[in-house]
Motif scaffolding. Structure first.
Motif, PDB file in Angstrom:
ATOM      1  N   GLU A 126       0.837  -1.208   0.000  1.00 24.39           N
ATOM      2  CA  GLU A 126       0.000   0.000   0.000  1.00 24.39           C
ATOM      3  C   GLU A 126       0.869   1.254   0.000  1.00 24.39           C
ATOM      4  O   GLU A 126       0.592   2.225  -0.723  1.00 24.39           O
ATOM      5  CB  GLU A 126      -0.915   0.009   1.226  1.00 24.39           C
ATOM      6  CG  GLU A 126      -1.999  -1.040   1.221  1.00 24.39           C
ATOM      7  CD  GLU A 126      -3.282  -0.550   0.568  1.00 24.39           C
ATOM      8  OE1 GLU A 126      -3.222   0.460  -0.160  1.00 24.39           O
ATOM      9  OE2 GLU A 126      -4.321  -1.188   0.784  1.00 24.39           O
ATOM     10  N   PHE A 185       2.449   1.771  -3.450  1.00 26.91           N
ATOM     11  CA  PHE A 185       1.470   2.304  -4.408  1.00 26.91           C
ATOM     12  C   PHE A 185       1.224   3.792  -4.164  1.00 26.91           C
ATOM     13  O   PHE A 185       1.147   4.595  -5.110  1.00 26.91           O
ATOM     14  CB  PHE A 185       0.146   1.547  -4.302  1.00 26.91           C
ATOM     15  CG  PHE A 185       0.035   0.347  -5.190  1.00 26.91           C
ATOM     16  CD1 PHE A 185       0.134   0.470  -6.566  1.00 26.91           C
ATOM     17  CD2 PHE A 185      -0.187  -0.917  -4.660  1.00 26.91           C
ATOM     18  CE1 PHE A 185       0.025  -0.633  -7.402  1.00 26.91           C
ATOM     19  CE2 PHE A 185      -0.303  -2.031  -5.476  1.00 26.91           C
ATOM     20  CZ  PHE A 185      -0.188  -1.888  -6.852  1.00 26.91           C
ATOM     21  N   TYR A 192      -1.016   0.950 -13.625  1.00 27.43           N
ATOM     22  CA  TYR A 192      -1.141   1.172 -12.175  1.00 27.43           C
ATOM     23  C   TYR A 192      -2.494   0.680 -11.653  1.00 27.43           C
ATOM     24  O   TYR A 192      -2.552  -0.050 -10.661  1.00 27.43           O
ATOM     25  CB  TYR A 192      -0.963   2.664 -11.880  1.00 27.43           C
ATOM     26  CG  TYR A 192      -1.188   3.076 -10.445  1.00 27.43           C
ATOM     27  CD1 TYR A 192      -0.129   3.113  -9.541  1.00 27.43           C
ATOM     28  CD2 TYR A 192      -2.453   3.453  -9.997  1.00 27.43           C
ATOM     29  CE1 TYR A 192      -0.335   3.497  -8.219  1.00 27.43           C
ATOM     30  CE2 TYR A 192      -2.668   3.834  -8.680  1.00 27.43           C
ATOM     31  CZ  TYR A 192      -1.605   3.854  -7.794  1.00 27.43           C
ATOM     32  OH  TYR A 192      -1.807   4.230  -6.491  1.00 27.43           O
ATOM     33  N   TYR A 231      -2.941  -3.165 -11.710  1.00 26.92           N
ATOM     34  CA  TYR A 231      -2.250  -3.829 -10.606  1.00 26.92           C
ATOM     35  C   TYR A 231      -2.908  -3.510  -9.272  1.00 26.92           C
ATOM     36  O   TYR A 231      -2.965  -4.363  -8.381  1.00 26.92           O
ATOM     37  CB  TYR A 231      -0.771  -3.437 -10.591  1.00 26.92           C
ATOM     38  CG  TYR A 231       0.104  -4.485 -11.224  1.00 26.92           C
ATOM     39  CD1 TYR A 231       0.682  -5.507 -10.468  1.00 26.92           C
ATOM     40  CD2 TYR A 231       0.358  -4.472 -12.587  1.00 26.92           C
ATOM     41  CE1 TYR A 231       1.475  -6.474 -11.050  1.00 26.92           C
ATOM     42  CE2 TYR A 231       1.146  -5.440 -13.190  1.00 26.92           C
ATOM     43  CZ  TYR A 231       1.700  -6.438 -12.414  1.00 26.92           C
ATOM     44  OH  TYR A 231       2.475  -7.407 -13.001  1.00 26.92           O
ATOM     45  N   LEU A 232      -3.386  -2.296  -9.136  1.00 23.01           N
ATOM     46  CA  LEU A 232      -4.059  -1.933  -7.887  1.00 23.01           C
ATOM     47  C   LEU A 232      -5.326  -2.761  -7.710  1.00 23.01           C
ATOM     48  O   LEU A 232      -5.634  -3.219  -6.602  1.00 23.01           O
ATOM     49  CB  LEU A 232      -4.390  -0.440  -7.888  1.00 23.01           C
ATOM     50  CG  LEU A 232      -4.934   0.133  -6.582  1.00 23.01           C
ATOM     51  CD1 LEU A 232      -3.946  -0.053  -5.433  1.00 23.01           C
ATOM     52  CD2 LEU A 232      -5.259   1.625  -6.753  1.00 23.01           C
ATOM     53  N   ARG A 233      -6.075  -2.961  -8.790  1.00 23.01           N
ATOM     54  CA  ARG A 233      -7.283  -3.780  -8.708  1.00 23.01           C
ATOM     55  C   ARG A 233      -6.929  -5.236  -8.388  1.00 23.01           C
ATOM     56  O   ARG A 233      -7.609  -5.891  -7.587  1.00 23.01           O
ATOM     57  CB  ARG A 233      -8.071  -3.692 -10.017  1.00 23.01           C
ATOM     58  CG  ARG A 233      -9.355  -4.511 -10.024  1.00 23.01           C
ATOM     59  CD  ARG A 233     -10.273  -4.161  -8.854  1.00 23.01           C
ATOM     60  NE  ARG A 233     -10.708  -2.784  -8.897  1.00 23.01           N
ATOM     61  CZ  ARG A 233     -11.863  -2.371  -9.384  1.00 23.01           C
ATOM     62  NH1 ARG A 233     -12.734  -3.253  -9.853  1.00 23.01           N
ATOM     63  NH2 ARG A 233     -12.187  -1.102  -9.363  1.00 23.01           N
ATOM     64  N   ARG A 258      -6.073  -5.435  -4.704  1.00 24.88           N
ATOM     65  CA  ARG A 258      -7.259  -5.384  -3.849  1.00 24.88           C
ATOM     66  C   ARG A 258      -8.014  -6.716  -3.860  1.00 24.88           C
ATOM     67  O   ARG A 258      -8.605  -7.115  -2.849  1.00 24.88           O
ATOM     68  CB  ARG A 258      -8.162  -4.240  -4.284  1.00 24.88           C
ATOM     69  CG  ARG A 258      -7.583  -2.877  -3.917  1.00 24.88           C
ATOM     70  CD  ARG A 258      -8.382  -1.738  -4.483  1.00 24.88           C
ATOM     71  NE  ARG A 258      -7.843  -0.450  -4.037  1.00 24.88           N
ATOM     72  CZ  ARG A 258      -8.164   0.718  -4.558  1.00 24.88           C
ATOM     73  NH1 ARG A 258      -9.042   0.767  -5.564  1.00 24.88           N
ATOM     74  NH2 ARG A 258      -7.624   1.842  -4.110  1.00 24.88           N
TER      75      ARG A 258
END
Length: 277
Positions: A206, A209, A231, A234-236, A239
């Motif tokens: 976290e 990011f 971005y 990858y963030l999805r 999560r």
């Protein structure tokens, strides 16, 4: 030579498309002039990664050393009969990609031939070479003739590469641990992977990011959308992994569905166009 170079670049482009639909879509969102360099870098790092992660029925050490030697011969000559290496050397020379970045990447790939566990210092070295250095190669393509801008964005680019790599560690834990015997995180026993340990890793990701996003927002508009798309993909994915129970990490490989990717693409386009990042 123009036809030869085009053919070799096509090999790198096709390699990118075959191995990563998400990354290749992100590349297509970049301004046209930046795409050849990114395709060339991806083709090179993908082939190196294949040597250490796929060719288990071959003498991987010997093949890797040949690949490493041929890489630097190609850069020195400004030419290679290997289309992937010729495409890469052209990018190295055109965009002034530092030798140190190439050395760091190859060192990390070589570690995968021998290492199965990592202490904090070696893990930091591995992540730098395998991910951060690759991000800096791409950043050099974006800012080849703007050294001040490149220097300003080095740290956020490194954070982005680190975040991506750590997400990969969690995504690929099943294959890395069960099939290759690799554990990248320190003091992790995947046979007893608990919620507290998983949460500690996720907090670190976290932070990476968040730090990366600050630099991403200040990228030139010609490349910002493509990087932002990678971005948010990858963030999805992160999560999705974050919602999973620790026991599930070793039972499946998580991914973002194609419909969700299309939704993220549309949303990212809107935010980037309206400067809402």
């Amino acid at each position: 030579m123009e036809l030869y170079r085009k053919n070799n670049l096509d090999c790198s482009r096709i390699t990118t498309q075959n191995y990563s639909t998400s990354f290749s879509l992100g590349v297509r969102m970049l301004n046209l002039k930046y795409r050849p360099g990114i395709y060339s870098i991806y083709g090179f790092v993908r082939y190196a990664d294949e040597i250490v992660d796929t060719f288990f029925d071959q003498n991987q050490e010997e093949i890797f050393q040949e690949f490493k030697k041929e890489t630097f011969i190609a850069i020195e000559r400004g030419f290679s009969i290997n289309p992937i290496l010729d495409s890469f050397q052209h990018a190295v020379r055109r965009y002034h990609i530092d030798r140190e970045l190439i050395d760091a990447f190859l060192y990390s790939m070589e570690l995968d031939l021998h290492k199965t566990s990592y202490d904090p210092l070696l893990l930091k070295t591995y992540i730098y070479g395998s991910a951060e250095a690759v991000g800096l190669m791409c950043l050099r393509v974006f800012y080849a003739d703007e050294p001040d801008q490149y220097d300003r964005l080095v740290e956020p680019a490194r954070k982005l590469g680190a975040a991506f790599q750590k997400v990969n560690f969690l995504r690929d834990a099943q294959d890395d641990f069960e099939n290759k015997g690799r554990i990248y995180f320190e003091n992790i026993d995947f046979n007893h992977f608990d919620t507290e340990t998983k949460a500690r890793i996720e907090q670190e990701i976290e932070r990476d990011f968040a730090d990366a996003f600050q630099g991403l927002k200040s990228l030139k508009k010609e490349v910002r959308f493509g990087v932002y798309l990678a971005y948010i993909y990858y963030l999805r994915l992160f999560r999705k992994i974050k919602r999973a129970q620790p026991s599930q990490i070793l039972k499946q490989r998580y991914r973002v569905s194609n419909p969700k990717k299309m939704y993220l693409l549309a949303n990212a386009y809107l935010k980037n166009t309206l400067n809402l990042l």
